[in-house]
Write an enzyme that holds these catalytic residues in place. Sequence first.
Site, PDB file in Angstrom:
ATOM      1  N   GLN A  47       5.836  15.664  -9.496  1.00 50.67           N
ATOM      2  CA  GLN A  47       4.427  15.352  -9.749  1.00 50.67           C
ATOM      3  C   GLN A  47       3.553  16.606  -9.681  1.00 50.67           C
ATOM      4  OE1 GLN A  47       4.017  12.392  -6.672  1.00 50.67           O
ATOM      5  NE2 GLN A  47       4.911  13.753  -5.139  1.00 50.67           N
ATOM      6  N   GLN A  78      -3.976   5.933   8.110  1.00 48.55           N
ATOM      7  CA  GLN A  78      -2.774   6.292   8.892  1.00 48.55           C
ATOM      8  C   GLN A  78      -2.646   5.427  10.149  1.00 48.55           C
ATOM      9  OE1 GLN A  78      -1.473   8.583   7.066  1.00 48.55           O
ATOM     10  NE2 GLN A  78      -3.099   9.963   6.368  1.00 48.55           N
ATOM     11  N   GLU A 122      10.938  11.580   2.487  1.00 44.69           N
ATOM     12  CA  GLU A 122       9.910  11.910   1.484  1.00 44.69           C
ATOM     13  C   GLU A 122      10.609  12.576   0.302  1.00 44.69           C
ATOM     14  OE1 GLU A 122       6.341  12.040   0.773  1.00 44.69           O
ATOM     15  OE2 GLU A 122       7.164  13.103  -0.958  1.00 44.69           O
ATOM     16  N   GLY A 154      13.533   7.576  -1.327  1.00 45.61           N
ATOM     17  CA  GLY A 154      13.546   6.533  -0.310  1.00 45.61           C
ATOM     18  C   GLY A 154      14.436   5.355  -0.677  1.00 45.61           C
ATOM     19  N   ASP A 172       4.871   4.346   3.251  1.00 48.29           N
ATOM     20  CA  ASP A 172       3.605   5.027   2.944  1.00 48.29           C
ATOM     21  C   ASP A 172       3.777   5.696   1.578  1.00 48.29           C
ATOM     22  OD1 ASP A 172       1.207   6.366   2.973  1.00 48.29           O
ATOM     23  OD2 ASP A 172       1.902   7.957   4.299  1.00 48.29           O
ATOM     24  N   SER A 173       3.675   4.865   0.548  1.00 51.35           N
ATOM     25  CA  SER A 173       4.017   5.358  -0.788  1.00 51.35           C
ATOM     26  C   SER A 173       2.769   5.714  -1.572  1.00 51.35           C
ATOM     27  CB  SER A 173       4.771   4.271  -1.547  1.00 51.35           C
ATOM     28  OG  SER A 173       3.899   3.210  -1.822  1.00 51.35           O
TER      29      SER A 173
END
Length: 291
Positions: A47, A78, A122, A154, A172-173
Amino acid sequence: EDNSNKEPTCFSSLIPGWFSEISPMWPGEAHSLKVEKILFQGKSEYQNVVVFQSSTYGKVLVLDGVIQVTERDECAYQEMIAHLPLCSIPNPKKVLVIGGGDGGVLREVSRHSSVEQIDICEIDGMVIDVSKKFFPDLAVGYEDPRVSLHIGDGVAFLKAVPEGTYDAIIVDSSDPIGPAQELFEKPFFQSVANALRPGGVVCTQAESIWLHMHIIEDIVTNCRQIFKGGVIGFMLCSTEGPPVDFKHPVNPIDDSGSHTYAKAPMKYYNSEIHSAAFCLPSFAKKVIESK
Ligand code: SAM
């Protein structure tokens, strides 16, 4: 490499000197922030990665043109994604974070003294490097010696996890366009369920009830078929086993002793906001209850 002098495309001509978040995920609207300085831009294997200093929201992390973190209010995200699941079960010991490369979720998990092992998977090493350089208040989570970092997908990571390993899994995508797409699909939730112990919990980033009710409907449908119970906001589910009552947290966090690694106290989460988070506006309740 210092690319800070080049203008990336997301700093569009829409409003000169501003960043505009334009995406097919939210057609017809574009959230904009005034830019003080572009601090980093790079292209990883997965990305585009951009960091800029905004004039009112602190530093901002952008992946593929979409805002991931703003320093000013990251605490809300968070703290909720971590403490909603971890405060809902007694003595969580093994925790897995999928995504979350910025380290903010690790920082929050580190506040729980019962936790013995924190694995994180990650996909993009560049997110981790950029966070360590520009977001030290988030990346501080990596300083906890209980953390093991795995750089990879993942989805593949979870498939290799022995059944019943984790007490809690936090997804936590980024949004379901690009590398995170599979993290919103049914086979992934099935792997999550297998990797959890009986009565284990999952909390996954579940988008916005204003913009993405269709995505939320899919997540709810997928999870209802796999897990026994679940509530949205963040999407929280538990596997069958000792019952989990998400609305009445059994494991309140003692913030006075929670700063060993996080370095600073919590700013957002408390037990009242935990219970209140499960109250939904009528329109969302109607859709979710119909699934
Ligand atoms: N913590 C952020 C916040 O405050 O909103 C949320 C976003 S976090 C930066 C999302 C991370 O998920 C990104 O770093 C991205 O690289 C990672 N990611 C996307 N797809 C993934 C996958 N298939 N496996 C592991 N990580 C993935």
